[in-house]
Design an enzyme around this catalytic site. Structure first.
Site, PDB file in Angstrom:
ATOM      1  N   PRO A 107      33.650  29.249  46.726  1.00  0.00           N
ATOM      2  CA  PRO A 107      32.155  30.014  46.902  1.00  0.00           C
ATOM      3  C   PRO A 107      32.362  31.529  46.895  1.00  0.00           C
ATOM      4  O   PRO A 107      33.625  32.332  46.773  1.00  0.00           O
ATOM      5  CB  PRO A 107      31.869  29.750  48.510  1.00  0.00           C
ATOM      6  CG  PRO A 107      32.925  28.664  48.805  1.00  0.00           C
ATOM      7  CD  PRO A 107      34.188  28.812  47.895  1.00  0.00           C
ATOM      8  N   ASP A 157      40.613  44.054  38.523  1.00  0.00           N
ATOM      9  CA  ASP A 157      39.970  42.660  38.549  1.00  0.00           C
ATOM     10  C   ASP A 157      39.752  42.409  37.391  1.00  0.00           C
ATOM     11  O   ASP A 157      40.022  40.899  36.786  1.00  0.00           O
ATOM     12  CB  ASP A 157      38.860  42.406  39.591  1.00  0.00           C
ATOM     13  CG  ASP A 157      39.218  42.305  40.990  1.00  0.00           C
ATOM     14  OD1 ASP A 157      40.493  42.517  41.540  1.00  0.00           O
ATOM     15  OD2 ASP A 157      38.260  42.009  41.752  1.00  0.00           O
TER      16      ASP A 157
HETATM   17  O1  PMV Z   1      37.306  42.898  46.653  1.00  0.00           O
HETATM   18  P1  PMV Z   1      38.173  42.368  45.583  1.00  0.00           P
HETATM   19  O2  PMV Z   1      39.176  41.153  46.036  1.00  0.00           O
HETATM   20  O3  PMV Z   1      37.588  42.068  44.284  1.00  0.00           O
HETATM   21  O4  PMV Z   1      39.296  43.456  45.694  1.00  0.00           O
HETATM   22  C1  PMV Z   1      39.021  44.485  45.271  1.00  0.00           C
HETATM   23  C2  PMV Z   1      40.362  45.583  45.138  1.00  0.00           C
HETATM   24  C3  PMV Z   1      40.169  47.160  45.300  1.00  0.00           C
HETATM   25  O5  PMV Z   1      41.482  47.629  45.064  1.00  0.00           O
HETATM   26  C4  PMV Z   1      40.065  47.287  46.913  1.00  0.00           C
HETATM   27  C5  PMV Z   1      39.162  47.745  44.562  1.00  0.00           C
HETATM   28  C6  PMV Z   1      39.408  47.902  43.084  1.00  0.00           C
HETATM   29  O6  PMV Z   1      38.458  48.168  42.297  1.00  0.00           O
HETATM   30  O7  PMV Z   1      40.800  47.689  42.600  1.00  0.00           O
END
Ligand code: PMV
Length: 323
Positions: A107, A157
């Site tokens: 999800p 990401d």
């Molecule tokens: O919220 P997620 O799991 O997509 O992770 C974000 C990771 C951070 O380091 C908090 C933000 C980023 O842009 O790297």
């Protein structure tokens, strides 16, 4: 550019951050793994100028002829999808209506990179319509898409969902550094969803305020994060899983000090450790989302979390792909 197909399907993997979240925004290294759960996107070219977006049970549509007004017809979930599809088509000098269907193995909002994976898969599918797949362009467009949601994104990401595998990621003045880590890719993790969905943008903002108010303390935290991440690369190289586990716990403690953990996440980490995990930590922005843990006895760990959304994730070597 000439349209070569009327439909396409593509996918991108979800991800876990093993080390270095938050500090990665401030040019410190992070380690990320693509996991064997995916987001799938199907697109079909329409004969009118409508974007129709289906994400799980949600269905929304709007005209692309009036982009500024149309943007506001979508909810927060599908608006970035609409804008990303529109921007990607513009790259190909094309204005088309599309049916877009997005399906995720996990999800949305579970903190495993569903937004980056959706964008990367959507951009891949649209590029496939024109038969021009270029990973660098897809990566760059995925970063733009992430900025629509998270505003200040490190790019970590987008990097992992486009490339797949296990990587070290570092943002630098001179550009992003992405190093594939070829060791220990046989590792698997238990992923436990806390049941709390959260906004990455809010958490990133809270950390930004903390940094502005306590620059010296933040610098100390950031250096510790870097030290932990570099040691973790060594532990991965030498397959020293006890060491890797203890570094994960240190990383979780650091994220606690940063204020992005909470009682629920801390309890999940404790349960993992009490059930034989070598290491456990929150993964991603924190505040909710998921934790990861790993140990030799995965069955015992799965059993300990049988009342939660839990699964075993292995590392997916493949990033974006046309289905
Ligand atoms: O919220 P997620 O799991 O997509 O992770 C974000 C990771 C951070 O380091 C908090 C933000 C980023 O842009 O790297």
């Amino acid at each position: 550019m000439r349209l070569l197909k009327a439909s396409s399907s593509a996918s991108a993997p979800l991800k876990v951050i093993l080390f270095g979240e938050h500090f990665v925004i401030y040019n410190k290294p992070a380690i990320l793994a693509a996991i064997n759960k995916r987001v799938y996107v199907d697109i079909n070219v329409r004969s009118d100028a409508i974007f129709a977006i289906r994400v799980s049970d949600l269905y929304e549509e709007a005209s692309i002829n009036h982009i500024e007004e149309s943007k506001h017809q979508f909810t927060r979930l599908s608006q970035p999808i609409f804008i990303t599809a529109y921007n990607t088509l513009r790259r190909f000098h094309s204005v088309l209506g599309l049916d877009i269907k997005i399906m995720s193995d996990i999800p949305f909002g579970s903190g495993l990179g569903t937004s980056a994976a959706s964008s990367a898969a959507l951009i891949t599918a649209i590029s496939d319509l024109f038969n021009t797949l270029n990973k660098d362009d897809i990566f760059a467009l995925t970063i733009e898409a992430e900025k629509l949601i998270h505003y200040n994104t490190s790019g970590a990401d987008p990097a992992i969902v486009t490339n797949g595998g296990l990587i070290m990621f570092k943002r630098r003045e001179e550009g992003m550094l992405i190093i594939p880590l070829i060791y220990s890719t046989e590792l698997s993790f238990i992923v436990v969803y806390s049941g709390i969905s959260r906004s990455t943008a809010n958490l990133v903002n809270n950390v930004k305020s903390l940094r502005e108010n306590n620059p010296i303390m933040f610098e100390r935290f950031a250096n510790t994060s870097e030290e932990i991440t570099l040691k973790a690369i060594e532990a991965l190289k030498s397959k020293d899983y006890e060491k890797l586990g203890s570094l994960m716990l240190r990383n979780h403690e650091l994220l606690q000090s940063l204020g992005v953990s909470n009682d629920t996440l801390d309890k999940l980490v404790d349960t993992a450790i009490n059930n034989g995990a070598l290491g456990a930590k929150l993964t991603g922005a924190g505040g909710g989302g998921s934790i990861i843990a790993f140990g030799y006895d995965s069955k015992r760990l799965l059993n300990a979390f049988k009342d939660h959304h839990v699964f075993i994730a292995s590392i997916d070597k493949e990033g974006i792909r046309v289905e």
